[in-house]
Scaffold this motif. Sequence first.
Motif, PDB file in Angstrom:
ATOM      1  N   LEU A  51       3.073 -14.108  -6.534  1.00  0.00           N
ATOM      2  CA  LEU A  51       4.084 -13.039  -6.526  1.00  0.00           C
ATOM      3  C   LEU A  51       5.486 -13.610  -6.370  1.00  0.00           C
ATOM      4  O   LEU A  51       6.418 -13.174  -7.044  1.00  0.00           O
ATOM      5  CB  LEU A  51       3.795 -12.051  -5.396  1.00  0.00           C
ATOM      6  N   VAL A  52       5.623 -14.578  -5.477  1.00  0.00           N
ATOM      7  CA  VAL A  52       6.923 -15.213  -5.273  1.00  0.00           C
ATOM      8  C   VAL A  52       7.372 -15.895  -6.567  1.00  0.00           C
ATOM      9  O   VAL A  52       8.530 -15.757  -6.977  1.00  0.00           O
ATOM     10  CB  VAL A  52       6.869 -16.222  -4.095  1.00  0.00           C
ATOM     11  N   ALA A  53       6.471 -16.602  -7.219  1.00  0.00           N
ATOM     12  CA  ALA A  53       6.804 -17.293  -8.468  1.00  0.00           C
ATOM     13  C   ALA A  53       7.236 -16.300  -9.541  1.00  0.00           C
ATOM     14  O   ALA A  53       8.237 -16.524 -10.237  1.00  0.00           O
ATOM     15  CB  ALA A  53       5.612 -18.116  -8.951  1.00  0.00           C
ATOM     16  N   ARG A  54       6.523 -15.213  -9.665  1.00  0.00           N
ATOM     17  CA  ARG A  54       6.873 -14.201 -10.666  1.00  0.00           C
ATOM     18  C   ARG A  54       8.258 -13.615 -10.375  1.00  0.00           C
ATOM     19  O   ARG A  54       9.074 -13.440 -11.275  1.00  0.00           O
ATOM     20  CB  ARG A  54       5.824 -13.090 -10.688  1.00  0.00           C
ATOM     21  N   PHE A  55       8.527 -13.349  -9.097  1.00  0.00           N
ATOM     22  CA  PHE A  55       9.819 -12.785  -8.704  1.00  0.00           C
ATOM     23  C   PHE A  55      10.953 -13.777  -8.986  1.00  0.00           C
ATOM     24  O   PHE A  55      11.986 -13.410  -9.548  1.00  0.00           O
ATOM     25  CB  PHE A  55       9.791 -12.406  -7.222  1.00  0.00           C
ATOM     26  N   MET A  56      10.767 -15.035  -8.610  1.00  0.00           N
ATOM     27  CA  MET A  56      11.804 -16.049  -8.818  1.00  0.00           C
ATOM     28  C   MET A  56      12.039 -16.308 -10.302  1.00  0.00           C
ATOM     29  O   MET A  56      13.170 -16.504 -10.734  1.00  0.00           O
ATOM     30  CB  MET A  56      11.431 -17.363  -8.110  1.00  0.00           C
ATOM     31  N   GLU A  57      10.978 -16.270 -11.073  1.00  0.00           N
ATOM     32  CA  GLU A  57      11.117 -16.454 -12.517  1.00  0.00           C
ATOM     33  C   GLU A  57      11.895 -15.285 -13.117  1.00  0.00           C
ATOM     34  O   GLU A  57      12.758 -15.478 -13.981  1.00  0.00           O
ATOM     35  CB  GLU A  57       9.743 -16.588 -13.172  1.00  0.00           C
ATOM     36  N   GLY A  58      11.619 -14.086 -12.629  1.00  0.00           N
ATOM     37  CA  GLY A  58      12.350 -12.905 -13.093  1.00  0.00           C
ATOM     38  C   GLY A  58      13.827 -12.961 -12.764  1.00  0.00           C
ATOM     39  O   GLY A  58      14.659 -12.421 -13.495  1.00  0.00           O
ATOM     40  N   LYS A  59      14.166 -13.627 -11.670  1.00  0.00           N
ATOM     41  CA  LYS A  59      15.569 -13.786 -11.259  1.00  0.00           C
ATOM     42  C   LYS A  59      16.217 -15.003 -11.926  1.00  0.00           C
ATOM     43  O   LYS A  59      17.353 -15.347 -11.622  1.00  0.00           O
ATOM     44  CB  LYS A  59      15.670 -13.926  -9.734  1.00  0.00           C
ATOM     45  N   LYS A  60      15.481 -15.660 -12.806  1.00  0.00           N
ATOM     46  CA  LYS A  60      15.977 -16.828 -13.549  1.00  0.00           C
ATOM     47  C   LYS A  60      16.386 -17.979 -12.625  1.00  0.00           C
ATOM     48  O   LYS A  60      17.384 -18.651 -12.844  1.00  0.00           O
ATOM     49  CB  LYS A  60      17.162 -16.441 -14.453  1.00  0.00           C
ATOM     50  N   LEU A  61      15.575 -18.192 -11.580  1.00  0.00           N
ATOM     51  CA  LEU A  61      15.841 -19.267 -10.633  1.00  0.00           C
ATOM     52  C   LEU A  61      14.966 -20.485 -10.878  1.00  0.00           C
ATOM     53  O   LEU A  61      15.073 -21.474 -10.161  1.00  0.00           O
ATOM     54  CB  LEU A  61      15.648 -18.761  -9.198  1.00  0.00           C
ATOM     55  N   GLY A  62      14.109 -20.408 -11.885  1.00  0.00           N
ATOM     56  CA  GLY A  62      13.246 -21.532 -12.208  1.00  0.00           C
ATOM     57  C   GLY A  62      12.176 -21.136 -13.191  1.00  0.00           C
ATOM     58  O   GLY A  62      12.179 -20.031 -13.735  1.00  0.00           O
ATOM     59  N   VAL A  63      11.260 -22.058 -13.416  1.00  0.00           N
ATOM     60  CA  VAL A  63      10.186 -21.893 -14.392  1.00  0.00           C
ATOM     61  C   VAL A  63       8.838 -22.057 -13.698  1.00  0.00           C
ATOM     62  O   VAL A  63       8.653 -22.974 -12.894  1.00  0.00           O
ATOM     63  CB  VAL A  63      10.312 -22.947 -15.513  1.00  0.00           C
ATOM     64  N   LYS A  64       7.932 -21.164 -14.023  1.00  0.00           N
ATOM     65  CA  LYS A  64       6.562 -21.282 -13.520  1.00  0.00           C
ATOM     66  C   LYS A  64       5.787 -22.183 -14.484  1.00  0.00           C
ATOM     67  O   LYS A  64       5.866 -22.020 -15.699  1.00  0.00           O
ATOM     68  CB  LYS A  64       5.918 -19.892 -13.445  1.00  0.00           C
ATOM     69  N   VAL A  65       5.060 -23.137 -13.922  1.00  0.00           N
ATOM     70  CA  VAL A  65       4.238 -24.028 -14.740  1.00  0.00           C
ATOM     71  C   VAL A  65       3.115 -23.190 -15.336  1.00  0.00           C
ATOM     72  O   VAL A  65       2.437 -22.448 -14.622  1.00  0.00           O
ATOM     73  CB  VAL A  65       3.664 -25.183 -13.890  1.00  0.00           C
ATOM     74  N   SER A  66       2.936 -23.282 -16.645  1.00  0.00           N
ATOM     75  CA  SER A  66       1.882 -22.492 -17.281  1.00  0.00           C
ATOM     76  C   SER A  66       0.525 -23.166 -17.108  1.00  0.00           C
ATOM     77  O   SER A  66       0.421 -24.377 -16.953  1.00  0.00           O
ATOM     78  CB  SER A  66       2.194 -22.259 -18.759  1.00  0.00           C
ATOM     79  N   LYS A  67      -0.502 -22.315 -17.129  1.00  0.00           N
ATOM     80  CA  LYS A  67      -1.873 -22.798 -16.951  1.00  0.00           C
ATOM     81  C   LYS A  67      -2.563 -22.913 -18.306  1.00  0.00           C
ATOM     82  O   LYS A  67      -2.223 -22.210 -19.252  1.00  0.00           O
ATOM     83  CB  LYS A  67      -2.661 -21.833 -16.059  1.00  0.00           C
ATOM     84  N   ASN A  68      -3.559 -23.758 -18.348  1.00  0.00           N
ATOM     85  CA  ASN A  68      -4.399 -23.919 -19.523  1.00  0.00           C
ATOM     86  C   ASN A  68      -5.167 -22.612 -19.742  1.00  0.00           C
ATOM     87  O   ASN A  68      -5.800 -22.100 -18.818  1.00  0.00           O
ATOM     88  CB  ASN A  68      -5.355 -25.092 -19.283  1.00  0.00           C
ATOM     89  N   GLN A  69      -5.132 -22.070 -20.941  1.00  0.00           N
ATOM     90  CA  GLN A  69      -5.794 -20.796 -21.217  1.00  0.00           C
ATOM     91  C   GLN A  69      -7.315 -20.903 -21.184  1.00  0.00           C
ATOM     92  O   GLN A  69      -8.000 -19.907 -20.972  1.00  0.00           O
ATOM     93  CB  GLN A  69      -5.341 -20.252 -22.575  1.00  0.00           C
ATOM     94  N   HIS A  70      -7.849 -22.102 -21.381  1.00  0.00           N
ATOM     95  CA  HIS A  70      -9.306 -22.269 -21.416  1.00  0.00           C
ATOM     96  C   HIS A  70      -9.946 -22.245 -20.028  1.00  0.00           C
ATOM     97  O   HIS A  70     -10.992 -21.630 -19.836  1.00  0.00           O
ATOM     98  CB  HIS A  70      -9.679 -23.574 -22.133  1.00  0.00           C
ATOM     99  N   ASP A  71      -9.319 -22.920 -19.063  1.00  0.00           N
ATOM    100  CA  ASP A  71      -9.937 -22.993 -17.740  1.00  0.00           C
ATOM    101  C   ASP A  71      -9.031 -22.510 -16.602  1.00  0.00           C
ATOM    102  O   ASP A  71      -9.423 -22.538 -15.444  1.00  0.00           O
ATOM    103  CB  ASP A  71     -10.430 -24.410 -17.446  1.00  0.00           C
TER     104      ASP A  71
END
Length: 133
Positions: A51-71
């Motif tokens: 939730l914190v990561a989503r909020f900070m990303e929405g505020k343009k304060l950084g980037v969330k590392v994306s996960k592999n879609q397979h696992d």
Amino acid sequence: MVWRTWAPQMRILAHKSIGGFLTHCGWSSVIEGLQVGCPLIMLPFQNEQMLVARFMEGKKLGVKVSKNQHDGKFTRDSVAKALRSVMLEEEGKSYRCQAEELSKIVGDKELHQKYVDEFVDYMEIHRLAIKDY
């Protein structure tokens, strides 16, 4: 270098050579990074960190590392891509600027002390009013 005790995180983050903060998105760590204007590279693992990561990303304060879609796991390539985008690439300039701008508020100790003092005063006034009621 291997640090075997608690690291002086605030001293490290405040160093002029730090270009970003790879964080698990615990609230305390995020606040420490923002106090000194570090853009965030977010690697959330559980619960409120997401939730914190989503909020900070929405505020343009950084980037969330994306996960592999397979696992659903983070990969070394996705971590490297997020680090590069925030710290080196042109798109990261906006994250760096946003973090620096927010540090003027989050890092302002006098402002926060004023808020605490006002809250304590408010609570004292209302405690007395309730006591007299």
